[in-house]
Design a protein around this motif. Structure first.
Motif, PDB file in Angstrom:
ATOM      1  N   ILE A 190       0.702  -1.113  -0.020  1.00 15.00           N
ATOM      2  CA  ILE A 190       0.036  -0.084  -0.095  1.00 15.00           C
ATOM      3  C   ILE A 190       0.855   1.147  -0.061  1.00 15.00           C
ATOM      4  CG2 ILE A 190      -1.674   1.243   1.219  1.00 15.00           C
ATOM      5  CD1 ILE A 190      -2.735  -1.371   0.236  1.00 15.00           C
ATOM      6  N   ILE A 191       2.129   1.120   0.875  1.00  9.78           N
ATOM      7  CA  ILE A 191       2.903   2.317   1.039  1.00  9.78           C
ATOM      8  C   ILE A 191       3.474   2.667  -0.446  1.00  9.78           C
ATOM      9  CG2 ILE A 191       4.941   3.308   2.004  1.00  9.78           C
ATOM     10  CD1 ILE A 191       4.103   1.921   4.611  1.00  9.78           C
ATOM     11  N   VAL A 192       3.972   1.518  -0.983  1.00 10.59           N
ATOM     12  CA  VAL A 192       4.503   1.738  -2.241  1.00 10.59           C
ATOM     13  C   VAL A 192       3.703   2.161  -3.524  1.00 10.59           C
ATOM     14  CG1 VAL A 192       5.683   0.400  -4.204  1.00 10.59           C
ATOM     15  CG2 VAL A 192       6.302  -0.116  -2.137  1.00 10.59           C
ATOM     16  N   LEU A 193       2.584   1.630  -3.264  1.00 16.13           N
ATOM     17  CA  LEU A 193       1.598   2.063  -4.603  1.00 16.13           C
ATOM     18  C   LEU A 193       1.199   3.681  -4.183  1.00 16.13           C
ATOM     19  CD1 LEU A 193      -0.952  -0.886  -4.739  1.00 16.13           C
ATOM     20  CD2 LEU A 193       0.717  -0.184  -6.238  1.00 16.13           C
ATOM     21  N   ILE A 194       1.010   4.014  -2.885  1.00 18.08           N
ATOM     22  CA  ILE A 194       0.745   5.462  -2.620  1.00 18.08           C
ATOM     23  C   ILE A 194       1.804   6.218  -3.099  1.00 18.08           C
ATOM     24  CG2 ILE A 194       0.616   7.333  -0.907  1.00 18.08           C
ATOM     25  CD1 ILE A 194      -1.268   4.976   0.785  1.00 18.08           C
ATOM     26  N   ALA A 195       3.151   5.828  -2.828  1.00 12.25           N
ATOM     27  CA  ALA A 195       4.457   6.632  -3.144  1.00 12.25           C
ATOM     28  C   ALA A 195       4.299   6.632  -4.760  1.00 12.25           C
ATOM     29  CB  ALA A 195       5.634   5.952  -2.554  1.00 12.25           C
ATOM     30  N   LEU A 196       4.162   5.732  -5.534  1.00 15.98           N
ATOM     31  CA  LEU A 196       4.394   5.679  -7.048  1.00 15.98           C
ATOM     32  C   LEU A 196       3.306   6.570  -7.456  1.00 15.98           C
ATOM     33  CD1 LEU A 196       5.059   2.067  -7.646  1.00 15.98           C
ATOM     34  CD2 LEU A 196       6.564   3.772  -7.842  1.00 15.98           C
ATOM     35  N   ALA A 197       2.180   6.445  -6.972  1.00 16.71           N
ATOM     36  CA  ALA A 197       0.652   7.385  -7.371  1.00 16.71           C
ATOM     37  C   ALA A 197       1.345   8.968  -7.165  1.00 16.71           C
ATOM     38  CB  ALA A 197      -0.476   7.203  -6.867  1.00 16.71           C
ATOM     39  N   TYR A 203       4.926  14.307 -11.462  1.00 19.68           N
ATOM     40  CA  TYR A 203       5.532  14.591 -12.914  1.00 19.68           C
ATOM     41  C   TYR A 203       4.403  14.850 -13.897  1.00 19.68           C
ATOM     42  CZ  TYR A 203      10.141  12.640 -11.595  1.00 19.68           C
ATOM     43  OH  TYR A 203      11.279  12.582 -10.978  1.00 19.68           O
ATOM     44  N   VAL A 204       3.330  14.430 -13.646  1.00 24.79           N
ATOM     45  CA  VAL A 204       2.131  14.759 -14.543  1.00 24.79           C
ATOM     46  C   VAL A 204       1.868  16.477 -14.423  1.00 24.79           C
ATOM     47  CG1 VAL A 204      -0.371  14.744 -15.002  1.00 24.79           C
ATOM     48  CG2 VAL A 204       1.052  12.462 -14.790  1.00 24.79           C
ATOM     49  N   VAL A 205       1.752  16.780 -13.096  1.00 25.88           N
ATOM     50  CA  VAL A 205       1.478  18.115 -12.807  1.00 25.88           C
ATOM     51  C   VAL A 205       2.737  18.944 -13.167  1.00 25.88           C
ATOM     52  CG1 VAL A 205       1.348  19.819 -10.837  1.00 25.88           C
ATOM     53  CG2 VAL A 205       0.007  17.729 -11.017  1.00 25.88           C
ATOM     54  N   TYR A 206       3.993  18.585 -12.908  1.00 26.36           N
ATOM     55  CA  TYR A 206       4.918  19.319 -13.403  1.00 26.36           C
ATOM     56  C   TYR A 206       5.097  19.778 -14.955  1.00 26.36           C
ATOM     57  CZ  TYR A 206      10.006  20.477 -13.922  1.00 26.36           C
ATOM     58  OH  TYR A 206      11.286  21.221 -14.041  1.00 26.36           O
TER      59      TYR A 206
END
Length: 532
Positions: A190-197, A203-206
């Motif tokens: 769950i932590i990995v998925l949240i971090a990747l999201a 990067y999308v916003v950037y």
């Protein structure tokens, strides 16, 4: 008492600036000062400077059409997002479920004092994160739109309102994270998925932010009128920065009311949440036959269990497991067009495109640094493996095999995608499979070699062997260097040698180096491991 507790909370947040996490020893005052200066430069110079540049562009566009309120709505939105995102996990770990809960609650400290100290800590961190946006926002407006007493007063009120709202949001989101964490058995994925999201969203916003801002500034009048008609509350909120006394009074009253409600709810439910433990489901014992594993199989299972139990291990050293197949999917979607454009740019030379594809796949393979820190991760428990009736070379083989499996399987997928998309002769397609695979084997053994030679057995947090060890650093940057050494000379020698002979020479080099590394690993490497 409140001052002591607040000092303790802040010290825990910035503990790494006072103590070396690798050795656990106190840093010198000069070292701590340098670290704080670097941190200040990052927050004020880099983050603050970036948002100051954004504020200037937005403010000029909004001021030209007399819509300063829209400028404040946009910039305060950035401040609320960064402030809440920056402090939410500190709220979870510092307010609701810190490691010293049982100790502090057992002491003669009033719960209200404890809550107040932790809330002040959360508030100050929220001020730090939101302040790097709000302060440039206010100063830019005061310079461009001319400041008077009311606009300065409105800016101060707006700053206080934003920081208090960040505190409220942090308390709410931290409570949600704390409740979820108590229900989850295995939080790693769950932590990995949240971090990747979050990384993907960043990067999308950037990459889209500049386009959004240009569009917004160019159509500020139209968007402003639409917001004013459909969301009058946002218009009134932005008017605070322009010095509207009614907007100041209204939003100050609402914010204080929400803060009082938050404090009331927090004081009523704090003890219940703070003393909660993770839910443990009842399991009825059923006799089952256990399947016997080989020694190597048991050690390999242990390595995989260690990997999936640590979010830091997966995110920092196994990100290639995700990035490699993502590249394969990208090739299936956009690869045909992109590769044809690249071939055209190279004058129709398919050999250069094939070489470039090989280099990219090799570069992605270096994003996995799983083997390099695996020995160091044993830490003080290394003696357990050394005391087992297991050969040291078998232990090292298991650590190496895990890295190879987690790299080879996704790499094979991307190689197949590349071969499907790239319209090249069969011989060149074959190179897309052979070269990256041989290189992945070489980098796996190279990482294991570095992991044994530069093992760290004394550390206070696993981030030390995962991110700050010599083995990981050399493996990562060394891998990039090997890829550059493989690809760049061909642009000078390609016309003389041709692709096949050039790549064949590198295949022999990587294969021979792999054999030598493997030989060292099962002989001298095993002896070194036994003496650690």
């Amino acid at each position: 008492m409140l001052k002591v507790l607040l000092k303790k909370q802040l010290f825990e947040v910035f503990r790494g600036y006072f103590y070396n996490r690798k050795t656990g020893k106190a840093r010198s005052k000069a070292n701590s000062i340098v670290l704080f200066i670097l941190f200040a430069f990052l927050m004020i110079g880099v983050v603050g400077g970036t948002f100051a540049a954004i504020a200037i562009g937005v403010c000029i566009g909004c001021a030209e059409v007399n819509m300063g309120w829209l400028y404040f709505v946009i910039m305060c939105g950035f401040a609320l997002v960064l402030g809440a995102a920056g402090s939410v996990f500190n709220t979870y770990s510092g307010l609701y479920l810190p490691k010293d809960n049982d100790l502090l609650l057992s002491m003669p400290i009033p719960v209200k004092i404890l809550i107040t100290a932790r809330l002040l800590n959360v508030y100050l961190l929220g001020v730090m994160y939101s302040g790097v946006i709000m302060l440039p926002t206010l100063f830019v407006y005061w310079v461009i739109a001319d400041a008077d007493i009311l606009t300065v007063l409105g800016g101060i009120v707006l700053f206080l309102i934003v920081t208090i709202v960040v505190l409220i949001l942090s308390c709410l989101l931290g409570w949600v994270v704390a409740k979820i964490s108590l229900k989850l058995k295995n939080k790693s994925f769950i932590i990995v998925l949240i971090a990747l999201a979050l990384i993907g969203g960043y990067y999308v916003v950037y990459f889209q932010l500049q386009a959004w801002i240009r569009t917004l500034v160019a159509n500020a009048a139209i968007y402003g009128e639409n917001i004013k008609e459909s969301a009058y509350g946002l218009y009134l909120f932005g008017r605070i920065g322009e010095g509207d006394l009614f907007a100041m009074a209204l939003y100050s009253a609402v914010t204080l009311l929400l803060l009082a409600l938050t404090l009331f709810v927090l004081s009523r439910g704090f003890l219940k949440l703070a003393t909660s433990t993770s839910s443990v489901s009842k399991v009825r014992y059923q006799e089952k036959k256990a399947k016997e594993k080989s020694v190597f199989g048991a050690l390999l299972t242990k390595e995989f269990a260690r990997f999936i139990s640590s979010p830091a291990y997966m995110l920092n050293n196994g990100i290639g497991v995700l990035l490699i197949p993502v590249f394969g999917v990208f090739l299936l979607i956009k690869g045909d067009e992109l590769l044809n454009m690249t071939a055209t740019a190279f004058g129709g030379r398919t050999d250069l495109v094939t070489l470039l594809l090989c280099a990219v796949l090799m570069l992605l393979a270096t994003m996995n640094d799983i083997a390099a820190p695996s020995v160091s991760l044993e830490g003080k428990g290394l003696w357990i493996l050394q005391s087992l009736p297991v050969e040291a070379k078998t232990v090292l083989k298991a650590k190496t095999a895990m890295h190879l499996l987690l790299t080879f399987i996704p790499l094979l997928f991307s190689e197949i995608c590349a071969a499907i998309v790239w319209k090249a002769p069969f011989a060149e397609k074959l190179l897309l499979f052979v070269v990256p695979t041989i290189f992945a084997v070489f980098m796996t053994l190279f990482g294991s070699f570095l992991g044994v030679r530069h093992a760290i057995t004394e550390w206070t947090t696993e981030i030390i062997p995962l991110k700050q060890s010599a083995a990981v650093t050399i493996a990562l940057f060394g891998g990039w260097g090997f890829v550059a050494l493989f690809a760049l000379p061909y642009f000078l020698l390609g016309l003389l040698t041709g692709l096949a002979p050039y790549v064949a020479a590198w295949i022999v080099i990587f294969a021979a180096a792999s054999v030598l590394l493997y030989r060292w690993l099962v002989t001298k490497g095993a002896e070194t491991f036994s003496r650690l």
